[in-house]
Scaffold this motif. Structure first.
Motif, PDB file in Angstrom:
ATOM      1  N   HIS A   1       0.914  -1.284  -0.041  1.00 47.09           N
ATOM      2  CA  HIS A   1       0.068  -0.040  -0.106  1.00 47.09           C
ATOM      3  C   HIS A   1       0.812   1.274  -0.141  1.00 47.09           C
TER       4      HIS A   1
ATOM      5  N   SER B   1      -6.661   6.382   7.594  1.00 50.26           N
ATOM      6  CA  SER B   1      -5.582   5.418   7.342  1.00 50.26           C
ATOM      7  C   SER B   1      -5.799   4.746   5.894  1.00 50.26           C
ATOM      8  N   THR B   2      -6.932   4.541   5.369  1.00 50.64           N
ATOM      9  CA  THR B   2      -7.504   4.111   4.211  1.00 50.64           C
ATOM     10  C   THR B   2      -6.925   4.875   3.022  1.00 50.64           C
TER      11      THR B   2
ATOM     12  N   GLU C   1      -2.113   3.378   1.763  1.00 47.31           N
ATOM     13  CA  GLU C   1      -2.928   3.483   2.929  1.00 47.31           C
ATOM     14  C   GLU C   1      -1.614   3.611   4.189  1.00 47.31           C
TER      15      GLU C   1
END
Length: 372
Positions: A46, A320-321, A345
């Protein structure tokens, strides 16, 4: 004659730009978001490895990647555990399970790095004057009190359990310390003059996870294990006042964090509490003008949230996504992507504002109340 006029005009423009630079009015202040990756455990899928920088005023467009520590072949990436910044001293602090480092914000270079004998490090906090860090020691029941200039340990503070999260109060008088483990579920308050624990808050219903405080330091709002929601405690008396659960939804512990809610933040105006729902991949927004807080609305996210921060102006929520949310409309207005178009993320994010190439303001990785 016309050519001479144009030359004179050009010279005047250059001279004006020089004057504006010297008076600090040459450039529009730049708002940048710094995200440490891997920022969710050690998962480098991520956003890869490093500190990613995004332009907040231009759709959160990727700006650059600051190099941190390479991953040796056959090993997991070194996950970022905490991030903090101090504008006046021009420092960005990044902690991992192996080290704590200070970066020069104008050069993107490491100023110092410490490993503390292999007992390092979790989510730390920097004092308002930029001189001191409170740093949880991973693998040891204590916090390091550290010189922000050198990384040297000034003192240690013993606290039972596995040290995890830290908030430094805006007045610099207290540090709030939360441990995990089988110890009694208390939040400890340290006196930053003596660097010693002054009181304990609780006991809470279970182990304290992410938490936040109001500006007057009278209330703490804390996620606790096995609760989809949060508890509220009085920082003056130490008593737990309310247990607030999200109604009507499935509840299961997150495979990442081992609890249904990991992430909580208070808007700066202290009107709302935003809470992560790790089970259902949502954010729940509570009315904090009443006690106990009541549920107002819910926002669906693209992935499991594990943290929430806010922009310095309070207009944007940053889970946090990688979703970027307009606080007023509750709409997702952008998503974070790296230079490869990969979704980013991170639970370790701070805003840093620059003027004329120098940092002038920095946010806190925790969304805290600011009414004092």
């Amino acid at each position: 004659m016309r050519i001479r006029t144009l030359v004179v005009a050009a010279c005047c423009l250059v001279a004006m730009q020089t004057v504006l630079r010297r008076t600090g009015r040459a450039q529009t202040p730049q708002r940048l978001l710094y995200a440490g990756v891997p920022g969710v455990g050690n998962d480098a899928s991520h956003g890869g490895v490093g500190v990613l920088v995004f332009d907040m005023d231009h759709g959160y467009k990727f700006v650059r990647r600051i190099a941190t520590w390479p991953t040796p072949a056959g090993q997991r990436a070194e996950g970022v555990r905490g991030i903090a910044a101090h504008a006046a001293t021009g420092r960005l602090f990044v902690s991992t399970s192996r080290r704590l480092a200070a970066f020069d914000l104008t050069k993107d270079t490491v100023v110092w790095e410490q490993t503390y004998g292999g007992k390092c490090c979790d989510r730390m906090a920097v004092s308002p004057d930029g001189r001191t860090l409170y740093v949880p020691a991973a693998g040891a029941p204590k916090w390091y009190v550290v010189s922000a200039e050198t990384g040297d340990v000034i003192k240690t503070i013993d606290k039972e359990g596995s040290p995890h999260n830290t908030i430094y109060s805006d007045d610099g008088a207290h540090a709030y310390l939360a441990s995990q483990g089988k110890q009694p579920p208390y939040l400890s308050v340290a006196d930053t003059k003596t660097h010693s624990i002054a009181k304990n808050i609780g006991p809470f219903g279970d182990v304290v996870r992410p938490f936040t405080i109001n500006g007057k330091q009278t209330l703490v709002f804390a996620n606790t294990n096995n609760l989809l929601g949060f508890e509220v405690a009085d920082l003056r008396t130490g008593a737990v006042l309310h247990r607030v659960a999200v109604p009507g939804l499935p509840v299961a512990n997150s495979p990442v964090h081992g609890t249904p809610s990991h992430g909580i933040a208070m808007t700066a105006d202290e009107k709302e509490i935003w809470v992560c729902d790790n089970t259902n991949h949502q954010l729940h927004i509570f009315d904090a003008t009443v006690m106990p807080p009541t549920l107002k609305t819910t926002i669906k996210l693209r992935a499991e949230p594990g943290w929430i921060a806010f922009s310095l102006d309070g207009k944007t929520a940053l889970p946090s996504t990688g979703d970027v949310i307009d606080v007023q409309t509750r709409k997702i207005v952008a998503t974070l992507e790296d230079e490869h178009g990969q979704a980013v993320e991170s639970e370790k994010i701070v805003e840093i504002d620059f003027a004329n190439g120098k940092p002038v303001r920095a946010s806190d990785q925790f969304g805290k109340g600011a009414v004092r």
